[in-house]
Design an enzyme around this catalytic site. Structure first.
Site, PDB file in Angstrom:
ATOM      1  N   GLU A   1      11.582  -1.818  12.286  1.00 23.84           N
ATOM      2  CA  GLU A   1      11.027  -1.564  10.418  1.00 23.84           C
ATOM      3  C   GLU A   1      10.162  -0.464  11.259  1.00 23.84           C
ATOM      4  OE1 GLU A   1       9.816  -2.783   7.343  1.00 23.84           O
ATOM      5  OE2 GLU A   1      10.578  -1.067   6.341  1.00 23.84           O
TER       6      GLU A   1
ATOM      7  N   TRP B   1       0.843  -1.376  -0.266  1.00 19.08           N
ATOM      8  CA  TRP B   1      -0.281   0.215  -0.152  1.00 19.08           C
ATOM      9  C   TRP B   1       0.835   1.240  -0.067  1.00 19.08           C
ATOM     10  CZ3 TRP B   1       1.497   2.448   4.221  1.00 19.08           C
ATOM     11  CH2 TRP B   1       2.026   1.632   5.370  1.00 19.08           C
ATOM     12  N   ASN B   2       1.510   1.116   0.012  1.00 23.65           N
ATOM     13  CA  ASN B   2       2.900   2.504   1.128  1.00 23.65           C
ATOM     14  C   ASN B   2       3.627   3.336  -0.901  1.00 23.65           C
ATOM     15  OD1 ASN B   2       4.628   0.532  -0.472  1.00 23.65           O
ATOM     16  ND2 ASN B   2       6.538   0.976   0.865  1.00 23.65           N
TER      17      ASN B   2
ATOM     18  N   GLY C   1       6.825  -6.264  -0.068  1.00 18.34           N
ATOM     19  CA  GLY C   1       5.639  -6.124   1.040  1.00 18.34           C
ATOM     20  C   GLY C   1       6.621  -6.410   2.556  1.00 18.34           C
ATOM     21  N   SER C   2       6.011  -7.140   3.287  1.00 11.93           N
ATOM     22  CA  SER C   2       6.597  -7.673   4.983  1.00 11.93           C
ATOM     23  C   SER C   2       8.066  -8.563   4.922  1.00 11.93           C
ATOM     24  CB  SER C   2       5.272  -7.503   5.985  1.00 11.93           C
ATOM     25  OG  SER C   2       4.989  -8.705   5.573  1.00 11.93           O
TER      26      SER C   2
ATOM     27  N   GLU D   1      10.986  -8.297  -2.789  1.00 12.38           N
ATOM     28  CA  GLU D   1      11.400  -6.816  -1.663  1.00 12.38           C
ATOM     29  C   GLU D   1      11.097  -6.848  -0.960  1.00 12.38           C
ATOM     30  OE1 GLU D   1      11.983  -3.776  -1.301  1.00 12.38           O
ATOM     31  OE2 GLU D   1      10.896  -2.628  -2.413  1.00 12.38           O
ATOM     32  N   LEU D   2      11.914  -7.073   0.377  1.00  8.70           N
ATOM     33  CA  LEU D   2      11.590  -6.784   1.630  1.00  8.70           C
ATOM     34  C   LEU D   2      11.392  -5.582   2.992  1.00  8.70           C
ATOM     35  CD1 LEU D   2      11.776 -10.688   2.322  1.00  8.70           C
ATOM     36  CD2 LEU D   2      10.050  -9.383   1.198  1.00  8.70           C
TER      37      LEU D   2
END
Ligand code: ADP
Length: 479
Positions: free
Chosen positions: A383, A148-149, A225-226, A247-248
């Protein structure tokens, strides 16, 4: 309320009576609903994408390039509307949303060119009567699961190289921000992509994830995402040995040496920390500032932070929006109170617009600076995803490099120094996939974006970003 649809096999598909609702994080208002697709619906979409793959993968590179170029032009023609959509569903200020659209579009432009540069090799054989030919071929159906970011750019950064390579795609956007994804599909339709080449499914993340991972026809998963969800996808992709790009999360160190340009380092800190209110995986998370300049660095930062305006992103002078939701707000609050209870000093905290305690919206966390950070504080290793600058003093180069590398993450790192040798030496020693040397905004379409360690697998961007969508085939020819 608008009831939006999925885009599957070139058609708009409505959901059932139990849709997902989308909120504006600045006001709490419900702005739209999107379908919750069934497991059977996902399987049908995979069949469509697989059928489309047989034709799309045979198109010439030139043809694929032209479709992508048309998509790029359409994005730019509609950039204001697209940016407003991002702000409405995600909360970032409009000027940043426009930046995201242009950044996202730059991947479509880049890969419309890169489509034409996929080539194989002829390798000299050891036998006179043989030829060795190496081909690059598209992998097949790709599932792109996005966060979502950056609800626009994380989709274009994935689908543009996949389509350029000759793959077909099923996009699963984050539940908080599906409208930007739907807008992309509207432009995909306008650009005339053949049916089934790009598809969009929305709904319950874990059941869609299961349906995609369990389907043999999905040849590749590309995820942002996470770290937690990424690891789960990585484990579950083993059954079919699916190709996977991850891509975490990140926990970027930001190092300021006493020979660095102070003003530049302050500007870099602002751009790397406050873009998207700190909700970016390359956001700086730990600030190591040389003890000789620490008071001046803090003073300069406070001066800048005082002029930041926080509020609804649709207002033209807003610099900082709200956090995405209550959970995000609570996490930032928890990191700050944990640090303060363990001895950190509150150097500065701005004033955020007030929210009502029971509100489902407007989670404005004010810009905050903490000093005296220690490794046992949560903020030092987890984070934060919020507008907080946690600072630790250092004196020796060797120590700061060791501390910076002492993390399970390895996505981005930043350093400020005017000493060329130190800049190169420290950049080489940092165990991070992206290093901003005197640069607080290192992302670019032509550069490889991705992390070391638990921050991920693979790279997005540039010629590096197309490889993960290609298989290598070797044909040995006997004459
Ligand atoms: P964040 O913390 O940024 O919300 P997530 O990793 O939870 O990150 O979400 C990133 C994307 O992964 C979103 O599209 C989300 O819906 C999706 N997602 C979350 N859980 C799963 C899952 N179990 N399987 C597949 N996708 C998932």
């Amino acid at each position: 309320m608008k009831h939006l649809k999925n885009y599957i096999n070139g058609a708009w598909v409505a959901g059932t009576s139990d849709p997902l609702v989308v909120h504006n994080p600045a006001t709490g208002e419900i702005i739209a609903s999107v379908p919750k697709i069934s497991t059977e619906g996902v399987s049908a979409a995979v069949e469509d994408a697989d059928r489309a793959f047989r034709l799309w993968s045979k198109e010439t590179a030139d043809t694929r390039s032209k479709y992508l170029r048309r998509l790029y032009e359409l994005i730019l023609e509609n950039e204001q509307e697209l940016a407003t959509t991002i702000t409405l569903e995600q909360g970032k200020p409009l000027k940043e949303a426009l930046g995201e659209i242009r950044y996202g579009a730059s991947f479509v432009a880049w890969y419309s060119e890169e489509a034409k540069r996929i080539s194989g090799e002829i390798i000299p054989a050891s036998d006179k009567n043989k030829r060795i030919m190496v081909l690059k071929q598209p992998i097949g159906v790709v599932a792109a699961i996005t966060p979502w970011n950056f609800p626009f750019a994380m989709i274009t950064r994935k689908i543009a190289p996949a389509l350029a390579a000759g793959c077909t795609v099923i996009v699963k956007p984050a539940s908080q921000t599906p409208i930007s994804a739907i807008k992309i599909m509207e432009l995909v339709e306008k650009a005339g992509f053949p049916k089934g080449v790009v598809n969009l499914v929305t709904g319950e993340a874990s059941s869609i994830g299961k349906a995609l991972l369990g389907n043999k026809k999905v040849k590749k998963i590309t995820f942002t995402g996470s770290t937690e969800v990424g690891k789960e996808l990585y484990r579950n992709s083993a059954d079919h040995v699916k190709r996977i790009s991850l891509e975490l999360g990140g926990h970027a160190p930001f190092i300021v040496f006493d020979d660095g340009d102070l003003q530049e380092s302050i500007n870099g800190a602002l751009s790397s920390k406050f873009r998207n209110c700190g909700q970016a995986c390359i956001s700086s998370n730990r600030f190591y500032v040389h003890e000789n300049i620490l008071p001046r660095f803090v003073k300069g930062l406070i001066h800048k932070l005082k002029s930041l305006r926080q509020g609804n992103g649709l207002t033209s002078d807003t610099d900082l929006g709200p956090l995405i939701d209550r959970k995000a707000y609570q996490k930032v609050e928890e990191h700050v109170s944990d640090a303060l209870s363990k001895g950190a000093k509150l150097e500065y905290q701005g004033e955020a617009p007030k929210i009502d305690g029971d509100s489902k919206s407007g989670y404005y966390y004010p810009p905050t600076i903490l000093s005296g950070i220690q490794p046992h504080m949560k903020i030092y290793s987890e984070e934060t995803f919020g507008p907080v600058i946690p600072i630790m003093a250092f004196t020796e180069e060797g120590d700061v490099v060791s501390m910076a590398n002492d993390s399970d993450y390895g996505l981005a790192a930043y350093l400020y120094t005017r000493d060329l040798s130190r800049g190169v030496r420290v950049s080489e020693a940092l165990e991070y996939g992206i290093v901003g040397l005197n640069d607080g905004a290192p992302s670019a379409a032509q550069a490889p974006f991705g992390g070391f360690k638990e921050s991920g697998i693979g790279r997005e961007g540039g010629h590096f970003g197309i490889e993960p969508f290609l298989e290598t085939k070797y044909i040995s020819i006997g004459l």
